[in-house]
Design a protein around this motif. Structure first.
Motif, PDB file in Angstrom:
ATOM      1  N   ASP A  22       0.858  -1.179   0.000  1.00  0.00           N
ATOM      2  CA  ASP A  22       0.000   0.000   0.000  1.00  0.00           C
ATOM      3  C   ASP A  22       0.898   1.235   0.000  1.00  0.00           C
ATOM      4  OD1 ASP A  22      -1.614   2.164   0.683  1.00  0.00           O
ATOM      5  OD2 ASP A  22      -2.870   0.996   2.038  1.00  0.00           O
ATOM      6  N   GLY A  23       0.927   1.940  -1.117  1.00  0.00           N
ATOM      7  CA  GLY A  23       1.801   3.096  -1.255  1.00  0.00           C
ATOM      8  C   GLY A  23       1.563   4.170  -0.214  1.00  0.00           C
ATOM      9  N   SER A  24       0.305   4.408   0.146  1.00  0.00           N
ATOM     10  CA  SER A  24       0.003   5.442   1.137  1.00  0.00           C
ATOM     11  C   SER A  24       0.492   5.034   2.517  1.00  0.00           C
ATOM     12  CB  SER A  24      -1.504   5.725   1.169  1.00  0.00           C
ATOM     13  OG  SER A  24      -2.232   4.565   1.569  1.00  0.00           O
ATOM     14  N   LEU A  25       0.380   3.739   2.841  1.00  0.00           N
ATOM     15  CA  LEU A  25       0.866   3.256   4.131  1.00  0.00           C
ATOM     16  C   LEU A  25       2.390   3.312   4.177  1.00  0.00           C
ATOM     17  CD1 LEU A  25       0.429   2.012   6.896  1.00  0.00           C
ATOM     18  CD2 LEU A  25       0.310  -0.242   5.810  1.00  0.00           C
ATOM     19  N   ILE A  26       3.034   2.989   3.066  1.00  0.00           N
ATOM     20  CA  ILE A  26       4.491   3.063   3.003  1.00  0.00           C
ATOM     21  C   ILE A  26       4.954   4.494   3.254  1.00  0.00           C
ATOM     22  CG2 ILE A  26       6.485   2.847   1.470  1.00  0.00           C
ATOM     23  CD1 ILE A  26       5.013   0.466   0.149  1.00  0.00           C
ATOM     24  N   ALA A  27       4.250   5.456   2.673  1.00  0.00           N
ATOM     25  CA  ALA A  27       4.600   6.866   2.878  1.00  0.00           C
ATOM     26  C   ALA A  27       4.451   7.255   4.344  1.00  0.00           C
ATOM     27  CB  ALA A  27       3.720   7.744   1.991  1.00  0.00           C
TER      28      ALA A  27
END
Length: 207
Positions: free
Chosen positions: A43-48
């Protein structure tokens, strides 16, 4: 005293990342040996969010490579099904890299671990000095539950997602083996260069 050789750590990755892992190990995105062709599945948003999350030791969560203590995690469910704006990835294309707590210790790698999802405010953080108490710190029952939704235990999902976080790169010799969904995926991993005896088919580890 727990047998740290038998406390396994699982990191999911796209099957196309395996050739780089076999050559360089599991590398951090900021490493000089980082995979320039890395195929993400998270999940790109969670990684950020994780990249900006400050741990108790003053380091950023994003500086660490995360592992789970079990399979069939909520993250895997999202990755396979494509929720939360994540593109779905077929189980056949997801490979588990398996390590152990003891192997990480033997390689003198810096680590911390949590008793729940690392960015959850209810989770606590622990260091190497706590490792001999890991079995009492973690809720191993919750971690091993096949399902995490329980109306009588709304915190089970957080506890199931306890994390083991390793700072920096992890040499390939730390990897005890690989788990695949089916025979075709196993053959692909072997053809990439993995030892056949270290690649195991476990469809029950997937959704």
């Amino acid at each position: 005293m727990p047998d740290l050789n038998k406390i396994y750590l699982y990191r999911m990755t796209h099957i196309e990342n395996i050739p780089h892992i076999l050559q360089h190990g599991i590398t951090h995105s900021t490493s000089a040996n980082a995979n320039p062709d890395f195929v993400p599945i998270g999940d790109g948003s969670l990684i950020a969010t994780r990249n900006k999350f400050l741990l108790n030791n003053g380091r950023l969560l994003g500086d660490y490579i995360p592992f789970y203590f079990a399979v069939r995690t909520p993250m895997l469910y999202v990755v396979q099904n494509g929720f939360n704006m994540v593109s779905p990835t077929p189980a056949e294309n997801i490979v588990y890299c398996v390590c152990s707590v003891q192997k990480i210790i033997d390689l003198n790698l810096n680590f911390v671990f949590t008793d729940g999802h690392a960015v959850d405010g209810f989770s606590s953080q622990y260091t190497a000095t706590d490792i001999q108490n890991i079995h009492t710190i973690l809720d191993m029952n919750a971690i091993k539950y096949k399902y995490w939704r329980d109306e009588n235990d709304l915190d089970r999902k957080r506890r199931k997602e306890a994390e083991f976080l390793v700072l920096g790169d992890i040499a390939h010799e730390a990897i005890l083996g690989f788990i695949t969904y089916n025979e075709r995926a196993k053959i692909t991993v072997i053809n990439y260069g993995a030892e056949a005896t270290n690649v195991h088919i476990k469809p029950e580890f997937y959704f």
